[in-house]
Design a protein around this motif. Sequence first.
Motif, PDB file in Angstrom:
ATOM      1  N   ALA A 162      36.201  40.371  31.214  1.00 51.68           N
ATOM      2  CA  ALA A 162      36.833  41.171  30.163  1.00 51.68           C
ATOM      3  C   ALA A 162      37.316  42.517  30.672  1.00 51.68           C
ATOM      4  CB  ALA A 162      35.853  41.369  29.006  1.00 51.68           C
ATOM      5  N   LYS A 163      36.631  43.110  31.649  1.00 48.70           N
ATOM      6  CA  LYS A 163      36.965  44.455  32.127  1.00 48.70           C
ATOM      7  C   LYS A 163      37.809  44.440  33.394  1.00 48.70           C
ATOM      8  CE  LYS A 163      32.845  46.582  30.101  1.00 48.70           C
ATOM      9  NZ  LYS A 163      31.627  47.393  30.355  1.00 48.70           N
ATOM     10  N   THR A 164      38.271  43.288  33.792  1.00 48.18           N
ATOM     11  CA  THR A 164      39.105  43.187  34.986  1.00 48.18           C
ATOM     12  C   THR A 164      40.512  42.780  34.599  1.00 48.18           C
ATOM     13  OG1 THR A 164      38.456  40.882  35.341  1.00 48.18           O
ATOM     14  CG2 THR A 164      37.142  42.570  36.440  1.00 48.18           C
ATOM     15  N   ASP A 165      41.453  43.030  35.502  1.00 48.51           N
ATOM     16  CA  ASP A 165      42.843  42.658  35.254  1.00 48.51           C
ATOM     17  C   ASP A 165      42.966  41.135  35.228  1.00 48.51           C
ATOM     18  OD1 ASP A 165      45.787  43.431  35.166  1.00 48.51           O
ATOM     19  OD2 ASP A 165      45.734  42.057  36.878  1.00 48.51           O
ATOM     20  N   GLU A 166      43.578  40.607  34.165  1.00 42.96           N
ATOM     21  CA  GLU A 166      43.623  39.154  33.979  1.00 42.96           C
ATOM     22  C   GLU A 166      44.403  38.446  35.082  1.00 42.96           C
ATOM     23  OE1 GLU A 166      44.812  35.819  30.608  1.00 42.96           O
ATOM     24  OE2 GLU A 166      44.562  37.916  30.038  1.00 42.96           O
ATOM     25  N   LYS A 167      45.437  39.109  35.624  1.00 46.72           N
ATOM     26  CA  LYS A 167      46.227  38.483  36.681  1.00 46.72           C
ATOM     27  C   LYS A 167      45.397  38.281  37.936  1.00 46.72           C
ATOM     28  CE  LYS A 167      50.789  40.070  35.170  1.00 46.72           C
ATOM     29  NZ  LYS A 167      51.999  40.834  35.562  1.00 46.72           N
ATOM     30  N   HIS A 168      44.604  39.286  38.301  1.00 48.56           N
ATOM     31  CA  HIS A 168      43.755  39.156  39.483  1.00 48.56           C
ATOM     32  C   HIS A 168      42.640  38.137  39.237  1.00 48.56           C
ATOM     33  CE1 HIS A 168      45.728  42.336  41.666  1.00 48.56           C
ATOM     34  NE2 HIS A 168      45.569  43.179  40.635  1.00 48.56           N
ATOM     35  N   THR A 169      42.098  38.131  38.018  1.00 48.46           N
ATOM     36  CA  THR A 169      41.062  37.156  37.674  1.00 48.46           C
ATOM     37  C   THR A 169      41.608  35.740  37.734  1.00 48.46           C
ATOM     38  OG1 THR A 169      40.061  38.789  36.204  1.00 48.46           O
ATOM     39  CG2 THR A 169      39.383  36.510  35.916  1.00 48.46           C
ATOM     40  N   ALA A 170      42.836  35.559  37.262  1.00 49.03           N
ATOM     41  CA  ALA A 170      43.445  34.229  37.248  1.00 49.03           C
ATOM     42  C   ALA A 170      43.582  33.660  38.656  1.00 49.03           C
ATOM     43  CB  ALA A 170      44.806  34.271  36.563  1.00 49.03           C
ATOM     44  N   LYS A 171      43.892  34.538  39.629  1.00 49.85           N
ATOM     45  CA  LYS A 171      44.016  34.059  41.010  1.00 49.85           C
ATOM     46  C   LYS A 171      42.697  33.474  41.506  1.00 49.85           C
ATOM     47  CE  LYS A 171      47.702  37.253  42.424  1.00 49.85           C
ATOM     48  NZ  LYS A 171      48.054  38.379  43.332  1.00 49.85           N
ATOM     49  N   GLY A 172      41.602  34.170  41.200  1.00 48.99           N
ATOM     50  CA  GLY A 172      40.295  33.675  41.621  1.00 48.99           C
ATOM     51  C   GLY A 172      39.945  32.364  40.957  1.00 48.99           C
ATOM     52  N   TYR A 173      40.287  32.229  39.682  1.00 51.09           N
ATOM     53  CA  TYR A 173      39.968  30.988  38.981  1.00 51.09           C
ATOM     54  C   TYR A 173      40.844  29.832  39.434  1.00 51.09           C
ATOM     55  CZ  TYR A 173      36.544  32.967  35.831  1.00 51.09           C
ATOM     56  OH  TYR A 173      35.405  33.539  35.315  1.00 51.09           O
ATOM     57  N   ARG A 174      42.034  30.127  39.931  1.00 52.65           N
ATOM     58  CA  ARG A 174      42.856  29.051  40.485  1.00 52.65           C
ATOM     59  C   ARG A 174      42.172  28.428  41.696  1.00 52.65           C
ATOM     60  NH1 ARG A 174      47.449  32.420  39.008  1.00 52.65           N
ATOM     61  NH2 ARG A 174      48.639  31.361  37.376  1.00 52.65           N
ATOM     62  N   VAL A 175      41.553  29.258  42.522  1.00 54.46           N
ATOM     63  CA  VAL A 175      40.780  28.732  43.654  1.00 54.46           C
ATOM     64  C   VAL A 175      39.606  27.902  43.143  1.00 54.46           C
ATOM     65  CG1 VAL A 175      39.395  29.346  45.664  1.00 54.46           C
ATOM     66  CG2 VAL A 175      41.452  30.654  45.120  1.00 54.46           C
ATOM     67  N   GLY A 176      38.941  28.409  42.118  1.00 52.27           N
ATOM     68  CA  GLY A 176      37.844  27.648  41.520  1.00 52.27           C
ATOM     69  C   GLY A 176      38.308  26.337  40.926  1.00 52.27           C
TER      70      GLY A 176
END
Length: 422
Positions: A162-176
């Motif tokens: 919630a407190k992080t930039d969604e675009k950067h978070t999305a990159k990590g979840y794409r790897v996941g």
Amino acid sequence: MEHITLLLAIVVVTALVFDFTNGFHDTANAMATTISTGALKPKTAVAMSAVLNLVGAFLSVEVAKTISGGIINEEGIRTEVIFAALVGAILWNLLTWLLGLPSSSSHALFGGLIGAAVMSAGWSAVNGSTIVTKVLIPAVAAPLVAGLAAMLATKLTYRIGAKTDEKHTAKGYRVGQIASAGLVSLAHGTNDAQKTMGIITLALVTGGVLAPGSNPPMWVIVSAGVAIALGTYLGGWRIIRTMGKGLTDLRPQQGFAAQTSAATVILASSHLGFSLSTTQSCSGAVMGAGLGRKGGVVRWSTATRMFVAWGLTLPAAGLVGAGAEFLTKQGPWGIAAVAVVLVGGSAVIWSLSRRKPVDHNNVTADDLDAEPAGVVTTAIAAVTPPPAAGSVAAVADEDLKTTIPAPVPTDPAAPPAPAAAV
């Protein structure tokens, strides 16, 4: 294998054809969300899924034993019954693929097997308790459990980020997502490839090649694994489109949650010998992930069509299997007629699918009827005839292309003369 008769060989080949259709029908289970969120390119995704399906086929035989010795009584069942069951399962798989509906290949196989067995030997040929405990109950529980788990996991992932930039978070979840998609593919191999192993083993038992209760031979395991991997590599693009874009709009966080939840349910069920539907588990997880995101929606019109297909799968495949078994009981001409129906029906469905093809190029397109601008321009140019020689258009066209180079001035200080058009 020296005791395998011609009929038994036909049944084994037909079972591998079913395994192939199971592969491309269920590719969406592992890769629809990964493709729709852009975590992997379509062809890369299906290639990865195919390899892991093959690996998963070697990890367990518990589900295969449920199929070969649990659903129907092996004693008194003829080899023709297996053939009739497979015909019902294959035709239902192809029909739902044509409609883009993620129905259950597993239940299509169970329905065909039950219908053919009942037509052959009556209701006593079916083990009702096994069907209830290892087929029907998992069919209801699996999508609910996977959907609830995916919804909670989606809420958790958004709360953590919630407190992080969604675009950067999305990159990590794409790897996941790539890792979780691989886990679903592995789970699919451990569950669905075994169903074909079980049906081939059952055919070998009815043909007297194996003793009742035998485990699948190694050549059966290898051939079933290869068949489902090849089908997976082709990619069931129509169903991938439905699960990736038709049910809900997924973001990488949701895709990761859905795939991880589905893989957990499938692997646990495979360990327990429950022959559940991987399609229903993954579809339930996708819907749960859609509901788990704030503002997320599920397209219930598509979901309703999917639920109807789920409900119709067992009885529809059972009716086709029963009809096919009725024909095989008539003798060699009946078996030949069933083979003709299978080949002819498959050909008709394939030809219908070519009217509006879906492949890796347009699987994520918003509108299948829209052509890219470059394609339209090229098509117009291809059908527009060139101007006739001597016509005004032709002369004008040549005038635009022809110029006389400017003469070199004799006085270096003089400005160059402009080119004159002819």
